[in-house]
Design a protein around this motif. Sequence first.
Motif, PDB file in Angstrom:
ATOM      1  N   THR A  88      -2.907   6.879  -2.862  1.00 19.16           N
ATOM      2  CA  THR A  88      -3.549   6.508  -1.611  1.00 19.16           C
ATOM      3  C   THR A  88      -3.039   7.428  -0.494  1.00 19.16           C
ATOM      4  N   ARG A  89      -3.975   8.023   0.231  1.00 17.46           N
ATOM      5  CA  ARG A  89      -3.602   8.934   1.318  1.00 17.46           C
ATOM      6  C   ARG A  89      -3.853   8.265   2.663  1.00 17.46           C
ATOM      7  N   GLY A  90      -3.083   8.646   3.651  1.00 18.02           N
ATOM      8  CA  GLY A  90      -3.318   8.113   4.994  1.00 18.02           C
ATOM      9  C   GLY A  90      -2.014   7.714   5.650  1.00 18.02           C
ATOM     10  N   GLY A  91      -2.021   7.550   6.951  1.00 20.18           N
ATOM     11  CA  GLY A  91      -0.815   7.205   7.698  1.00 20.18           C
ATOM     12  C   GLY A  91       0.104   8.411   7.745  1.00 20.18           C
ATOM     13  N   THR A  92       1.385   8.147   7.932  1.00 22.52           N
ATOM     14  CA  THR A  92       2.320   9.272   8.007  1.00 22.52           C
ATOM     15  C   THR A  92       2.836   9.581   6.617  1.00 22.52           C
ATOM     16  N   THR A  93       3.151  10.865   6.386  1.00 23.05           N
ATOM     17  CA  THR A  93       3.678  11.253   5.089  1.00 23.05           C
ATOM     18  C   THR A  93       5.178  10.963   5.055  1.00 23.05           C
ATOM     19  N   ASP A 103       2.437   8.593   1.065  1.00 21.95           N
ATOM     20  CA  ASP A 103       2.062   8.267   2.431  1.00 21.95           C
ATOM     21  C   ASP A 103       2.401   6.817   2.736  1.00 21.95           C
ATOM     22  N   SER A 104       2.598   6.516   4.023  1.00 21.01           N
ATOM     23  CA  SER A 104       2.940   5.131   4.412  1.00 21.01           C
ATOM     24  C   SER A 104       1.819   4.179   4.013  1.00 21.01           C
ATOM     25  N   GLU A 105       0.587   4.647   4.169  1.00 22.45           N
ATOM     26  CA  GLU A 105      -0.572   3.827   3.805  1.00 22.45           C
ATOM     27  C   GLU A 105      -0.503   3.425   2.326  1.00 22.45           C
ATOM     28  N   ILE A 108       2.026   0.637   1.711  1.00 24.09           N
ATOM     29  CA  ILE A 108       1.540  -0.662   2.186  1.00 24.09           C
ATOM     30  C   ILE A 108       0.457  -1.219   1.258  1.00 24.09           C
ATOM     31  N   THR A 109      -0.536  -0.383   0.921  1.00 25.42           N
ATOM     32  CA  THR A 109      -1.580  -0.871   0.007  1.00 25.42           C
ATOM     33  C   THR A 109      -0.964  -1.264  -1.320  1.00 25.42           C
ATOM     34  N   GLY A 110      -0.014  -0.469  -1.800  1.00 25.73           N
ATOM     35  CA  GLY A 110       0.651  -0.780  -3.071  1.00 25.73           C
ATOM     36  C   GLY A 110       1.233  -2.174  -3.039  1.00 25.73           C
ATOM     37  N   ILE A 111       1.968  -2.472  -1.973  1.00 27.21           N
ATOM     38  CA  ILE A 111       2.596  -3.796  -1.866  1.00 27.21           C
ATOM     39  C   ILE A 111       1.537  -4.884  -1.819  1.00 27.21           C
ATOM     40  N   TYR A 112       0.504  -4.686  -0.997  1.00 29.83           N
ATOM     41  CA  TYR A 112      -0.538  -5.708  -0.854  1.00 29.83           C
ATOM     42  C   TYR A 112      -1.246  -5.986  -2.178  1.00 29.83           C
TER      43      TYR A 112
END
Lengths: 265, 286
Positions: A88-93, A103-105, A108-112
Amino acid sequence: MLSNMLLGRYIPGNSFIHQMDPRAKIISVLFFMVIVFFANHWLGYLLLILFMLSVIKIAQINIFFLFNGLKLLFFILIFTFLLHIFFTRGGTTLFEWGFIQIDSEGVITGIYITIRLVMLLIITTILTLTTSPIELTDAIENLGAPLKKIKVPMHELAMMISISLRFIPTLMDETEKIIKAQSARGSTFMTGKLKSRVNALIPIFIPLFISAFKRAEEMAVAMEVRGYKGEEGRTSYRELKWGLKDTSAIVIIILFGVMLFLVRM
Amino acid sequence: MNIEVSALTSIYHHRTPFEHIALDELTTTFEQGKYYAVIGRTGSGKSTLIQHLNGLILPTRGNVRVGDLVLKKKTKQKVIHQVKKHVGMVFQFPEHQLFDETILKDVMFGPLNMGLSQEEAKERAEKYLSLLGVPLDQIGRSPFDLSGGQMRKIAIAGILAMEPEVLIVDEPTAGLDPKSHIETMKLFKEIQQEFNITIILVTHDMNDVFEYTDEVKLLGSGKLIKEGRTLDILTDEKLLTDHYLEIPDIVRLAHDVSKKGVALNRMPRNTDEFITLYKKWRDERA
């Protein structure tokens, strides 16, 4: 190892959830499965986790026992988590090394997504832990009754499910016995190269299939001998009763769904 | 090769709420070349004990010594594999373990696992199949075309072809017709005498124990209650009834006729012997 598996196991009890009508439980689980996907930021997920914890509490299931039983499925969760982190790409690297980029995104998606999967796993496990296989199939047959109008053999499907559930422990025992017999003949599927390990599975699976087919045939004969001819003219010893607690459980879960929908961003 | 069991404790589901002590500080010895029976009521630990003897289960405490090899709690798979070469095991309903396309291939499975070459394995398979009376022109057939009794023979040949020095047999006659029952029991006795191997028989059939075995180990609640000569233990009516075991028919018969005044020279082990001894007694009286 196999004895730890909680999937499909039933543990008798007397909690609110145990006493619910199995139809209400199945409907609630279906609702919950949809509701899980409403959550899209931390507050929603927090509410989901709190809701789940209270359900576990009400069902009087030991939470450590629950997690222990789901251990075998953890690698699927870890796999999903890693997949999201890396792709997943996006947010800050956050991290970059060669072709690997996190990426930070992604984190977060991983956790969700992992939380969602855990929720789905736990809710279905609670369903089978608190509902006996017979109740479960009765409910499936009952809920599927409208489908009979379009010639879906609901009774036969329910019977198939209950027979399969009943044979899980038998087949587990059988597998253990055959594994022992073949390893007494020097078969080594626990050690050695991958190829030889895979080859060592053949002497286990063939006897297992043979005995499963034999059992199925014996069972079919035994059922026919006792006059089984499908649903036609069959009455039930157990009656499903829809009560106040079932309606209230459904109402609660709908309200929870509405609440989650409202906190969406 | 002797098997020495010392202070063997075996606990199922150790350190869980389901904990169950199957064997409790059991110490005993199985000597090379003898025919043993392990008896005891259901749940006495017989099956657990025999599975320890070839490393299918490892001890929770204590150890099992097979020749020079020692089986302990954390014994490596390599050592266990060695033990399996020496100690063969015929499980209950061994015909359920058949899997290969042909009878010959199935019997070769064990020897090949022991590291023998194709030719050697084939030689051994043919040797033991013909020993069990399977015609060699039949061995290209599928084992699944055979009758239950025949399938059992093939499965037993599969274990014998590994040429173990100790052979463990668990309820070998369960589900067999009376004729196959006698054949199977005779076969094990012949094998034991011809190849001078140790046989450890687990059974509930006290008639078989009395007729075929040399020594008995009586288990109860995971402990060794008594061991000794078959002749001594199986004629001890009180001991047997205390442990819910049947008194062998022939022992009962001999006791009954002795009450009627028929004094046999010694305890007969089977019907034929009984008749011979009875005839002798009649001749002496005449």
